[in-house]
Design an enzyme around this catalytic site. Structure first.
Site, PDB file in Angstrom:
ATOM      1  N   LYS A  66      36.342  45.232  37.391  1.00  0.00           N
ATOM      2  CA  LYS A  66      35.788  46.100  38.439  1.00  0.00           C
ATOM      3  C   LYS A  66      34.530  46.823  37.980  1.00  0.00           C
ATOM      4  CE  LYS A  66      40.056  46.872  40.984  1.00  0.00           C
ATOM      5  NZ  LYS A  66      39.651  46.412  42.317  1.00  0.00           N
ATOM      6  N   MET A 113      45.038  48.710  45.576  1.00  0.00           N
ATOM      7  CA  MET A 113      44.219  49.527  44.684  1.00  0.00           C
ATOM      8  C   MET A 113      43.228  50.446  45.405  1.00  0.00           C
ATOM      9  SD  MET A 113      43.691  47.073  41.432  1.00  0.00           S
ATOM     10  CE  MET A 113      43.699  48.403  40.258  1.00  0.00           C
ATOM     11  N   ASN A 141      30.088  42.413  43.638  1.00  0.00           N
ATOM     12  CA  ASN A 141      30.864  42.544  44.869  1.00  0.00           C
ATOM     13  C   ASN A 141      30.738  43.988  45.372  1.00  0.00           C
ATOM     14  OD1 ASN A 141      33.426  43.305  46.378  1.00  0.00           O
ATOM     15  ND2 ASN A 141      33.729  41.092  46.229  1.00  0.00           N
ATOM     16  N   SER A 177      38.741  43.713  52.128  1.00  0.00           N
ATOM     17  CA  SER A 177      39.866  44.233  51.349  1.00  0.00           C
ATOM     18  C   SER A 177      40.753  45.074  52.261  1.00  0.00           C
ATOM     19  CB  SER A 177      39.362  45.088  50.176  1.00  0.00           C
ATOM     20  OG  SER A 177      38.797  44.254  49.207  1.00  0.00           O
ATOM     21  N   ASN A 242      39.874  36.724  50.814  1.00  0.00           N
ATOM     22  CA  ASN A 242      40.432  37.877  50.123  1.00  0.00           C
ATOM     23  C   ASN A 242      41.973  37.794  50.185  1.00  0.00           C
ATOM     24  OD1 ASN A 242      40.641  40.555  49.003  1.00  0.00           O
ATOM     25  ND2 ASN A 242      38.598  40.945  49.850  1.00  0.00           N
ATOM     26  N   THR A 243      42.642  38.867  49.807  1.00  0.00           N
ATOM     27  CA  THR A 243      44.114  38.881  49.826  1.00  0.00           C
ATOM     28  C   THR A 243      44.623  38.924  51.270  1.00  0.00           C
ATOM     29  OG1 THR A 243      44.036  41.291  49.628  1.00  0.00           O
ATOM     30  CG2 THR A 243      44.336  40.033  47.595  1.00  0.00           C
ATOM     31  N   TYR A 308      41.875  34.322  40.475  1.00  0.00           N
ATOM     32  CA  TYR A 308      42.266  35.611  39.900  1.00  0.00           C
ATOM     33  C   TYR A 308      43.738  35.525  39.471  1.00  0.00           C
ATOM     34  CZ  TYR A 308      42.748  40.736  39.366  1.00  0.00           C
ATOM     35  OH  TYR A 308      42.965  41.989  38.868  1.00  0.00           O
TER      36      TYR A 308
HETATM   37  C1  LIG Z   1      44.728  43.274  41.436  1.00  0.00           C
HETATM   38  C2  LIG Z   1      43.696  42.703  42.353  1.00  0.00           C
HETATM   39  C3  LIG Z   1      42.557  43.432  42.642  1.00  0.00           C
HETATM   40  C4  LIG Z   1      41.579  42.908  43.492  1.00  0.00           C
HETATM   41  N1  LIG Z   1      40.444  43.630  43.738  1.00  0.00           N
HETATM   42  C5  LIG Z   1      39.475  43.102  44.535  1.00  0.00           C
HETATM   43  C6  LIG Z   1      38.267  43.802  44.770  1.00  0.00           C
HETATM   44  O1  LIG Z   1      38.041  44.892  44.243  1.00  0.00           O
HETATM   45  N2  LIG Z   1      37.348  43.225  45.594  1.00  0.00           N
HETATM   46  C7  LIG Z   1      37.529  41.993  46.178  1.00  0.00           C
HETATM   47  O2  LIG Z   1      36.669  41.503  46.906  1.00  0.00           O
HETATM   48  N3  LIG Z   1      38.672  41.301  45.947  1.00  0.00           N
HETATM   49  C8  LIG Z   1      39.625  41.825  45.149  1.00  0.00           C
HETATM   50  N4  LIG Z   1      40.770  41.110  44.921  1.00  0.00           N
HETATM   51  C9  LIG Z   1      40.960  39.807  45.622  1.00  0.00           C
HETATM   52  C10 LIG Z   1      40.542  38.618  44.752  1.00  0.00           C
HETATM   53  O3  LIG Z   1      39.183  38.663  44.444  1.00  0.00           O
HETATM   54  C11 LIG Z   1      40.857  37.286  45.478  1.00  0.00           C
HETATM   55  O4  LIG Z   1      40.043  37.186  46.624  1.00  0.00           O
HETATM   56  C12 LIG Z   1      42.307  37.189  45.920  1.00  0.00           C
HETATM   57  O5  LIG Z   1      43.161  37.717  44.937  1.00  0.00           O
HETATM   58  C13 LIG Z   1      42.721  35.754  46.214  1.00  0.00           C
HETATM   59  O6  LIG Z   1      42.581  34.944  45.064  1.00  0.00           O
HETATM   60  P1  LIG Z   1      43.819  34.590  44.081  1.00  0.00           P
HETATM   61  O7  LIG Z   1      44.953  34.124  44.920  1.00  0.00           O
HETATM   62  O8  LIG Z   1      43.267  33.563  43.136  1.00  0.00           O
HETATM   63  O9  LIG Z   1      44.152  35.864  43.377  1.00  0.00           O
HETATM   64  C14 LIG Z   1      41.755  41.628  44.063  1.00  0.00           C
HETATM   65  C15 LIG Z   1      42.917  40.888  43.754  1.00  0.00           C
HETATM   66  C16 LIG Z   1      43.867  41.402  42.919  1.00  0.00           C
HETATM   67  C17 LIG Z   1      45.090  40.585  42.608  1.00  0.00           C
END
Ligand SMILES: Cc1cc2nc3c(=O)[nH]c(=O)nc-3n(C[C@H](O)[C@H](O)[C@H](O)COP(=O)(O)O)c2cc1C
Length: 345
Positions: A66, A113, A141, A177, A242-243, A308
Site C-alpha cells: 500500500k 481495510m 493505484n 473498493s 476488484n474484490t 494477490y
Molecule cells: C487484503 C487486501 C487488500 C486490498 N487492497 C486493495 C486496495 O487498496 N486497492 C485496490 O484497488 N485493490 C485492493 N485489493 C484487491 C486486489 O487488488 C484484487 O483486485 C482482488 O483481491 C482480486 O484479486 P485476487 O483474487 O488475486 O486477490 C485488496 C485485496 C486484498 C486481499
C-alpha cells in the site's frame, strides 16, 4: 514440506495483517532476500499492451504494498509489474482491526481495510527512493480519502494523478473498493465522467497509461457507460476485477478462489464490451491462481494479469509456476515469444 508451506503453517497462526506488516518491513530492509527465491524472467515472456511493456505478464495487484515500501524486493522476486496503493491524498487509518480474514478451505481472503495508507506525500517519497533500479512496471493505484465528499472526489483523483504520473509507468483510478462508503457509487456514468474529465486536464502535461479498476458486480449497461467514457478520455484500459461483495461471509470484499468464477464472468463481459472498435486493453485480476486461468483469459482477448490472494496462499513459487506454464505454452505452439503467440490469436 516446501519452505513456503513451513512459513505458512507458522504465519497462519497469527493475525493476517500483523504478518503482512512484518513481512513488508523485512522486504523493505532486505530487498536482496528475494534473490534465492526469485524467478528469473525469460526475455521471451515480455509483453506489450495498453502502451506499456512488462518484463513478464504477471503483476502484483493493488493493496499488497500500500505504501510503496517493498517494490525493490517484489521486483527482485520476478513480478512483471507492481501496483502500489491504494494511495489517498492525505494519510488515513482505515477501518478498525481486525480487517483481514483468511478462508484457507478455499484459498480466499475477506478484507475490510478501507484504504489505510501513509498519504501521497510520504508514499511519493518512498517511491522516489525505490524506483531507480527496479525493472518491473510500476503502477499507482489512486483512491479518494474517506472524508472527501462525492463532489470533491474528482479533485482527489486529479491531484493524485498530477503527483504520481511523472514517477510511474501507469496509473489506476480505483472507484471499486467496497470498504470506503460511497466509493462504488462513483462507478455511475455521472460519477466517473466527472473524475475522468478532471483527471484528463492533468494528462495534458504528463500523459501516462491510465486504467479504470472495476467491481465484479457491474451490470452490462453500467459497464458500457464506463467503457464509453474510458474510451472518450483515452484510457489505456480496464482492470477487472476488484474484490466481490456478493458473498455471505461478513463485512468486506472477498478475493481468491471463492471469486474465480464471478470475476472470470465479469472479465468476459468487459472483454466483450471493451474490445472491437473500442480496443481498450484489459488487465485481469480476481481469483487467478494458475496458468490455465491466464491462458483462458488470453484466448478471450485479455492482456496482462494481476494476482494477490493466490500469492498469499502459494507464495513466491507461484511465479515459477506461471513462468514454466508460459515455457510449456511456447513449446507446444512453436511460437518463439509470448508476444508472437498472443498476436497470432
Ligand atoms: C487484503 C487486501 C487488500 C486490498 N487492497 C486493495 C486496495 O487498496 N486497492 C485496490 O484497488 N485493490 C485492493 N485489493 C484487491 C486486489 O487488488 C484484487 O483486485 C482482488 O483481491 C482480486 O484479486 P485476487 O483474487 O488475486 O486477490 C485488496 C485485496 C486484498 C486481499
Amino acid at each position: 514440506m516446501k519452505p513456503y508451506n513451513i512459513f505458512k503453517s507458522c504465519a497462519f497462526k497469527f493475525d493476517p495483517e500483523s504478518v503482512h506488516d512484518f513481512s513488508i518491513q523485512l522486504f523493505n530492509k532486505f530487498p536482496q532476500f528475494a534473490y534465492p527465491i526469485a524467478t528469473k524472467t525469460d526475455k521471451r515472456h515480455q509483453l506489450n499492451a495498453g502502451g506499456m511493456t512488462w518484463k513478464n505478464p504477471i503483476g502484483l495487484a493493488a493493496g499488497f504494498d500500500k505504501n510503496a515500501r517493498a517494490l525493490n524486493f517484489l521486483s527482485n522476486l520476478g513480478f512483471g509489474a507492481l501496483e502500489f496503493g491504494t494511495v489517498t491524498p492525505r494519510p488515513q487509518k482505515g477501518n478498525p482491526r481486525p480487517r483481514i480474514k483468511r478462508f484457507p478451505e478455499d484459498s480466499s481472503l475477506l478484507n475490510s481495510m478501507g484504504f489505510p495508507n501513509l498519504g501521497s506525500k510520504v508514499i511519493l517519497k518512498n517511491l522516489k527512493t525505490t524506483s531507480s533500479y527496479n525493472d518491473s512496471a510500476i503502477g499507482a493505484n489512486l483512491g479518494k480519502n474517506k472524508d472527501t465528499t462525492d463532489s470533491n472526489a474528482p479533485s482527489d483523483y486529479a491531484f493524485l494523478y498530477e503527483q504520481f504520473a511523472p514517477h510511474v509507468d501507469y496509473l489506476t483510478i480505483n472507484i471499486s473498493s467496497p470498504n470506503t462508503p460511497g466509493l462504488r457509487a462513483l462507478q455511475s456514468r455521472e460519477g466517473f465522467l466527472e473524475i475522468a474529465s478532471e483527471v484528463s486536464k492533468k494528462r495534458e502535461s504528463c500523459l501516462r497509461p491510465l486504467y479504470l479498476k472495476i467491481a465484479p458486480e457491474l451490470e452490462t449497461k453500467d459497464l458500457e457507460d464506463l467503457v464509453n467514457i474510458a474510451t472518450q478520455f483515452k484510457f489505456s484500459g480496464i482492470i477487472a476485477t476488484n474484490t466481490s461483495i456478493a458473498h455471505g461471509r461478513g463485512k468486506g470484499g472477498l478475493s481468491g478462489e471463492a471469486i474465480k468464477e464471478e470475476s472470470k464472468l465479469a472479465r468476459l463481459k468487459v472483454l466483450e464490451v471493451a474490445k472491437g472498435p473500442r480496443d481498450l486493453s484489459v488487465i485481469g485480476a480476481g481469483g487467478i491462481s494458475c496458468i490455465e486461468d491466464v491462458v483462458d483469459f488470453w484466448k478471450a482477448g485479455g492482456d496482462f494479469v494481476q494476482i494477490y490472494t493466490s500469492f498469499i496462499y502459494k507464495g513466491p513459487g507461484i511465479l515459477k509456476e506461471f513462468s514454466q506454464g508460459i515455457n510449456d505454452l511456447l513449446a507446444q505452439t512453436g511460437a518463439s515469444t509470448l508476444q508472437e503467440w498472443k498476436d497470432s490469436l
